[in-house]
Scaffold this active site. Structure first.
Site, mmCIF file in Angstrom:
data_model
loop_
_atom_site.group_PDB
_atom_site.id
_atom_site.type_symbol
_atom_site.label_atom_id
_atom_site.label_comp_id
_atom_site.label_asym_id
_atom_site.label_seq_id
_atom_site.Cartn_x
_atom_site.Cartn_y
_atom_site.Cartn_z
ATOM 1 N N ARG A 100 1.157 -1.190 0.231
ATOM 2 C CA ARG A 100 0.028 0.028 -0.120
ATOM 3 C C ARG A 100 0.866 1.191 -0.032
ATOM 4 O O ARG A 100 0.362 2.391 0.362
ATOM 5 C CB ARG A 100 -1.051 -0.127 1.186
ATOM 6 N N LYS A 122 4.099 11.747 -10.856
ATOM 7 C CA LYS A 122 3.649 10.816 -11.520
ATOM 8 C C LYS A 122 4.241 9.457 -11.836
ATOM 9 O O LYS A 122 5.410 9.625 -12.136
ATOM 10 C CB LYS A 122 3.381 11.392 -13.065
ATOM 11 N N GLU A 164 12.708 19.581 -23.380
ATOM 12 C CA GLU A 164 12.060 19.985 -22.093
ATOM 13 C C GLU A 164 12.357 21.006 -21.443
ATOM 14 O O GLU A 164 11.647 21.681 -20.805
ATOM 15 C CB GLU A 164 12.179 18.534 -21.138
ATOM 16 N N LYS A 202 8.934 23.980 -13.320
ATOM 17 C CA LYS A 202 7.964 22.833 -13.173
ATOM 18 C C LYS A 202 7.506 22.693 -11.789
ATOM 19 O O LYS A 202 6.322 22.414 -11.402
ATOM 20 C CB LYS A 202 8.392 21.448 -13.457
ATOM 21 N N GLU A 212 -3.164 18.156 -11.484
ATOM 22 C CA GLU A 212 -3.816 18.681 -12.786
ATOM 23 C C GLU A 212 -5.150 19.137 -12.807
ATOM 24 O O GLU A 212 -5.772 18.467 -13.517
ATOM 25 C CB GLU A 212 -3.278 17.529 -13.741
ATOM 26 N N ARG A 216 -1.776 23.439 -14.278
ATOM 27 C CA ARG A 216 -0.784 22.388 -14.567
ATOM 28 C C ARG A 216 -0.670 22.079 -16.089
ATOM 29 O O ARG A 216 0.155 21.706 -16.681
ATOM 30 C CB ARG A 216 -0.823 21.236 -13.697
ATOM 31 N N ASN A 220 1.566 20.835 -20.603
ATOM 32 C CA ASN A 220 1.557 19.975 -21.879
ATOM 33 C C ASN A 220 1.814 20.775 -23.176
ATOM 34 O O ASN A 220 1.608 20.361 -24.422
ATOM 35 C CB ASN A 220 -0.029 19.717 -21.980
ATOM 36 N N HIS A 223 2.818 19.110 -26.596
ATOM 37 C CA HIS A 223 2.830 17.459 -26.023
ATOM 38 C C HIS A 223 1.251 16.964 -27.102
ATOM 39 O O HIS A 223 1.330 16.037 -27.402
ATOM 40 C CB HIS A 223 2.509 17.150 -24.748
ATOM 41 N N HIS A 227 2.761 14.312 -29.134
ATOM 42 C CA HIS A 227 2.171 12.656 -28.924
ATOM 43 C C HIS A 227 1.737 12.250 -30.151
ATOM 44 O O HIS A 227 1.821 11.055 -30.507
ATOM 45 C CB HIS A 227 1.157 12.862 -27.643
ATOM 46 N N HIS A 239 10.953 11.099 -27.659
ATOM 47 C CA HIS A 239 9.988 12.121 -27.188
ATOM 48 C C HIS A 239 10.408 13.613 -27.394
ATOM 49 O O HIS A 239 9.513 14.326 -27.538
ATOM 50 C CB HIS A 239 9.720 11.677 -25.721
#
Ligand code: DQA
Length: 481
Positions: A100, A122, A164, A202, A212, A216, A220, A223, A227, A239
C-alpha cells in the site's frame, strides 16, 4: 549520497542499462550507490531492468513486487530509482503499490528525467492499448540530480532531453530560454544552473496544481501535437524530438488565433534546430492523420482537445480549443494582406498644412504601418494616387489578394460616387480613415459618400488613425469580437 540518504533504513537500487549478460554489480552507477549506502549501514540490493519504453509494463511491475518480497522489504524500506524516465515511472509505481505504498527516492540520470519526468509524482506503466494507462501520483521523498551523470548519455538522448528544457523556458523562464538559444557550448558549461532552473519552472507549477486540475496543463505545451507525431512515427521520433515539433506547431496555432505575435513560432523553431532538434512535422505525415491521432487521444480522455499555447517566451496559457490546425504544416499559414490606399494630395504629407495633417511624410507613415503590421501578423501593401481611376483600379485588383482595405480617400471622400461604388462592389472589409478630425472641420468635410459602404470610419488621430484601422482589421480577420 550517503548523507542525503541517511534517513533510509534499507534501500533497493536498480538501474536501466543495455543487458548483455554481465551481473548488475558490474554496472558502475549501481555499484557506487550500493557501496555508499552500505558504508552508511544500509542493506541494499539491486534489480536491473532492460532499457526502453518496452519495459514499462505491468509485467515488469509484478516482477519488481516479487523482487521486493524475496529479500524481505517491508513498509519501512525505500526504493531508489537510478536511471531515466522509464526507471523512475516503474520504480515509483512499484513503490506506490507495494504494501500500500512505501517511500522512494528518484535519482534521474537522463536529461529528460532530470528536467521533467522526475518531478510531479506521476508514476505508472503502459498497457498494450496505450502509454501511461495505469499509474498513481506518488511523490518521491527526494529527487537527487547529478549533472555529471549526463556525461554518459548518448548524444541523441541529450538532444531529445533539451526540448523539455526549452519548454520550461517558454513556460516560465525567459532567461533559461535565452541560454538555450545560445547553443550547446553555453548549455554544457552551465548544467548546474540550467537543470535547477528547468526544474524550478515545473516545481512551481506542480506545487500550485498537484493533481492537474488547472494551470498544470501548461506543462503540456508541445505535447498535444507532439504525442500525435510521436505515435505516428511508431516511436522512431524520440519524445523530445516530437515535443520540439509540437512546440513549433502549437506556436503557429497561437499566432493564427492571434494570441501570439507573428514570428514566435520561427523563433522557437530556430532555438530547436540550433540544438539539433527537428522542428517540422515529417513530410510523410499529413494533417488528416495527425488530426485523427489527436482525436484518438481525445476519445480516451472523453474530453475536448485543449491546447496549451504560448503567448510569448515566458508565458503559456492552457485551455484553447482550436478546430482548424492547418496552420501547423508547411511552415505556417499565409499572412493576410491589407491594402493601405491613400487618395489625392496625400503624397504631399509632411509639407502640406502640417498643423492639420502633421509632419510625417507619406513614406514615413507607410514604414510605420509596415513595422506595426508584422506584430499584428499582417502584410501591408501601400498605394497612393491622385487619380480617381487609379484608386478604383487599385480597389478592384485588391479583390484578388487582399483580406481588407484601409482607405483614406482624401478630397474624394466628399465627392466621389465612383469610389463609393468601387468600395461597395469589391466585397472586402474597408475602413475609411482620415488624419484630421474631419467632423470638426468645415461643413463640406462632414459629408462622406464613402462611409456608408465601409465597415467603419476612424478620423482625427493623425497617422495612428491608420494604425487603429489596421488593428481592427487584424481582429476582424482573426474572428475576434
Ligand atoms: C483627409 C481629410 C480630407 O477632408 C482632405 O481632403 C484630405 C485629407 C485627412 O486625412 O484628414 O485630403 O482625408
Amino acid at each position: 549520497m550517503a548523507q542525503e540518504n541517511a534517513v533510509l533504513p534499507d534501500a533497493l537500487c536498480w538501474h536501466e542499462f543495455s543487458w548483455d549478460g554481465p551481473e548488475c554489480q558490474s554496472f558502475p552507477g549501481t555499484v557506487h550507490m550500493d557501496k555508499s549506502l552500505r558504508s552508511e549501514g544500509y542493506s541494499t540490493f539491486s534489480v536491473i531492468i532492460s532499457p526502453g519504453e518496452t519495459s514499462k509494463t505491468v509485467a515488469t511491475i509484478s516482477h519488481l513486487w516479487g523482487e521486493f518480497l524475496a529479500p524481505g522489504m517491508e513498509r519501512r524500506s525505500t526504493v531508489v530509482a537510478l536511471g531515466g524516465g522509464v526507471v523512475g515511472d516503474l520504480a515509483g509505481f512499484a513503490a506506490a503499490t507495494y504494501m500500500r505504498g512505501i517511500p522512494w527516492v528518484n535519482v534521474p540520470t537522463s536529461l529528460v528525467a532530470m528536467a521533467d519526468a522526475s518531478l510531479g509524482g506521476k508514476t505508472g506503466a503502459d498497457l498494450p492499448q496505450g502509454k501511461n494507462l495505469v499509474g498513481a501520483f506518488h511523490a518521491p521523498k527526494m529527487v537527487l540530480t547529478d549533472p555529471s551523470t549526463l556525461r554518459t548519455l548518448p548524444r541523441a538522448e541529450m538532444v531529445s532531453g533539451i526540448a523539455e528544457v526549452i519548454k520550461a523556458g517558454i513556460i516560465g523562464d525567459p532567461e533559461l530560454y535565452k541560454a538555450c538559444t545560445q547553443g550547446w557550448e553555453r548549455i554544457e558549461a552551465d548544467w548546474d544552473e540550467i537543470i535547477p532552473r528547468a526544474m524550478s519552472v515545473k516545481i512551481e507549477i506542480i506545487e500550485a496544481d498537484p493533481f492537474e486540475e488547472g494551470i498544470r496543463a501548461v506543462l503540456n505545451l508541445g505535447h498535444t501535437i507532439g504525442h500525435a507525431v510521436e505515435r505516428l512515427s511508431n516511436y522512431q521520433l524520440r519524445h523530445g524530438e516530437a515535443v520540439a515539433i509540437g512546440m513549433v506547431a502549437e506556436a503557429r496555432l497561437a499566432e493564427k488565433i492571434g494570441i501570439a505575435q507573428h514570428g514566435l513560432a520561427n523563433e522557437i523553431k530556430d532555438a530547436c534546430t540550433r540544438l539539433g532538434l527537428p522542428a517540422e512535422v515529417p513530410a510523410e505525415m499529413n494533417l488528416e492523420e495527425i488530426q485523427e491521432m489527436i482525436k484518438v487521444d481525445k476519445k480516451r480522455s472523453s474530453a475536448k482537445v485543449k491546447y496549451a499555447l504560448p503567448v510569448r517566451i515566458g508565458e503559456v496559457r492552457p485551455g484553447y480549443e482550436v478546430s482548424d490546425i492547418e496552420a501547423i504544416l508547411n511552415g505556417g499559414f499565409d499572412m493576410s494582406i491589407i491594402l493601405v490606399l491613400h487618395g489625392p494630395n496625400l503624397n504631399l504629407l509632411g509639407q502640406r498644412e502640417p498643423e492639420v495633417y502633421g509632419n510625417l511624410t507619406l513614406d514615413e507613415l507607410d514604414s510605420r504601418l509596415k513595422e506595426a503590421s508584422e506584430q499584428l501578423g499582417l502584410e501591408v501593401r501601400t498605394f497612393q494616387s491622385n487619380g480617381e481611376g487609379a484608386l478604383i483600379d487599385a480597389l478592384h485588383e485588391a479583390q484578388e489578394w487582399a483580406s481588407g482595405v484601409v482607405f483614406n480617400p482624401g478630397g474624394y471622400t466628399h465627392t466621389s460616387v465612383a469610389l463609393r461604388d468601387a468600395v461597395a462592389s469589391i466585397g472586402l472589409p474597408v475602413i475609411e480613415v482620415h488624419l484630421s478630425h474631419v467632423d470638426a472641420r468645415e461643413d463640406f468635410r462632414r459629408r462622406s459618400l464613402i462611409s456608408p459602404v465601409c465597415v467603419g470610419k476612424i478620423s482625427g488621430f493623425g497617422w495612428r488613425s491608420y494604425l487603429l484601422a489596421l488593428r481592427e482589421l487584424a481582429w476582424q480577420i482573426k474572428g475576434e469580437v
